[in-house]
Design an enzyme around this catalytic site. Sequence first.
Site, short mmCIF file in Angstrom:
data_model
loop_
_atom_site.label_atom_id
_atom_site.label_comp_id
_atom_site.label_asym_id
_atom_site.label_seq_id
_atom_site.Cartn_x
_atom_site.Cartn_y
_atom_site.Cartn_z
N ARG A 29 1.29 -13.48 -4.31
CA ARG A 29 0.41 -14.36 -3.55
C ARG A 29 0.50 -15.81 -4.03
NH1 ARG A 29 -3.40 -10.01 -1.88
NH2 ARG A 29 -4.96 -10.82 -0.44
N ARG A 78 -15.96 -3.04 2.53
CA ARG A 78 -15.58 -4.14 1.65
C ARG A 78 -16.48 -5.35 1.87
NH1 ARG A 78 -9.13 -5.03 1.76
NH2 ARG A 78 -9.84 -7.03 0.95
N ARG A 120 -10.97 -16.73 2.08
CA ARG A 120 -9.71 -15.98 1.88
C ARG A 120 -8.60 -16.55 2.74
NH1 ARG A 120 -11.69 -10.30 3.34
NH2 ARG A 120 -9.62 -9.53 2.79
N ARG A 145 -13.06 -4.52 10.63
CA ARG A 145 -12.68 -3.65 9.52
C ARG A 145 -13.87 -3.42 8.58
NH1 ARG A 145 -7.59 -5.28 5.80
NH2 ARG A 145 -9.08 -6.54 4.65
N LYS A 181 -1.21 -5.37 6.83
CA LYS A 181 -0.27 -4.99 5.77
C LYS A 181 -0.51 -3.54 5.29
CE LYS A 181 -1.37 -8.44 2.94
NZ LYS A 181 -2.39 -9.18 3.74
P1 AMP Z 1 -6.34 -7.52 -0.42
O1 AMP Z 1 -6.75 -6.10 -0.50
O2 AMP Z 1 -4.84 -7.70 -0.51
O3 AMP Z 1 -6.93 -8.22 0.78
O4 AMP Z 1 -6.94 -8.27 -1.71
C1 AMP Z 1 -8.34 -8.35 -1.92
C2 AMP Z 1 -8.62 -9.35 -3.01
O5 AMP Z 1 -8.00 -8.92 -4.24
C3 AMP Z 1 -8.06 -10.75 -2.79
O6 AMP Z 1 -8.92 -11.54 -1.99
C4 AMP Z 1 -7.96 -11.26 -4.23
O7 AMP Z 1 -9.22 -11.61 -4.73
C5 AMP Z 1 -7.51 -10.02 -4.97
N1 AMP Z 1 -6.03 -9.92 -5.02
C6 AMP Z 1 -5.25 -8.97 -4.43
N2 AMP Z 1 -3.95 -9.19 -4.67
C7 AMP Z 1 -3.89 -10.32 -5.43
C8 AMP Z 1 -2.82 -11.09 -5.97
N3 AMP Z 1 -1.55 -10.74 -5.78
N4 AMP Z 1 -3.15 -12.18 -6.70
C9 AMP Z 1 -4.43 -12.55 -6.90
N5 AMP Z 1 -5.47 -11.89 -6.39
C10 AMP Z 1 -5.22 -10.79 -5.66
#
Ligand code: AMP
Length: 189
Positions: free
Chosen positions: A89, A134, A146, A128, A14
């Site tokens: 989400r 991360r 996740r 990654r 993404k």
């Molecule tokens: P990402 O960078 O999109 O993989 O998000 C990393 C982490 O941020 C996720 O595993 C969640 O803990 C948190 N997070 C990101 N976006 C959301 C969302 N829309 N709702 C809830 N938690 C989020």
Amino acid sequence: MLNIVLFGPPGAGKGTQSERLIERYGLVHLSTGDIFRANIKGETELGIMAKSFMDQGKLVPDEVTINMLRSEVLKHEHPKGFIFDGFPRTNAQAQALDVLLDELKAPISLMLALEVEEDELKIRLMKRAESSGRADDADPAIIENRIRVYNNETAPVKEFYQAQHKFKSIDGIGSIDDITARLFEAIDK
Ligand code: AMP
């Protein structure tokens, strides 16, 4: 306005594809994960709170995430459109996004869902981790969590957009350029 939800499990690409889309269509990129990470870096109250969930691979609570997203959207006065990356989400987030965009009279145009199978996601996330730094990419147990959270809480959001006839599935396997071309085609059609 062109408002796109770029959807898919962790590791689907993404972030990478968002960069291509913002360049071509002049959209504002809103990645909730990136915004949380910036808050963690800045040691804000929001960041400290979000970190406790992110470190476990859990979702940050809806209310916090929705309020944060809302204030980010409202920062932009005359956007050409938004690309929502990692949001919504949950169904509650999708509903809240509709309410917000209703106020702006600029509904979601399209949800583009990158489809990548689980084994490939795990390989991509571990890879990654070498460059992203991360913690949630480096630990296989957190990756599992996740993906589980995605399957249980996030994947159903597809149906929300299917019901509005806005859903398009995109094959997320192949070269980055091939996948970009599929996304452009889906948007331009
Ligand atoms: P990402 O960078 O999109 O993989 O998000 C990393 C982490 O941020 C996720 O595993 C969640 O803990 C948190 N997070 C990101 N976006 C959301 C969302 N829309 N709702 C809830 N938690 C989020």
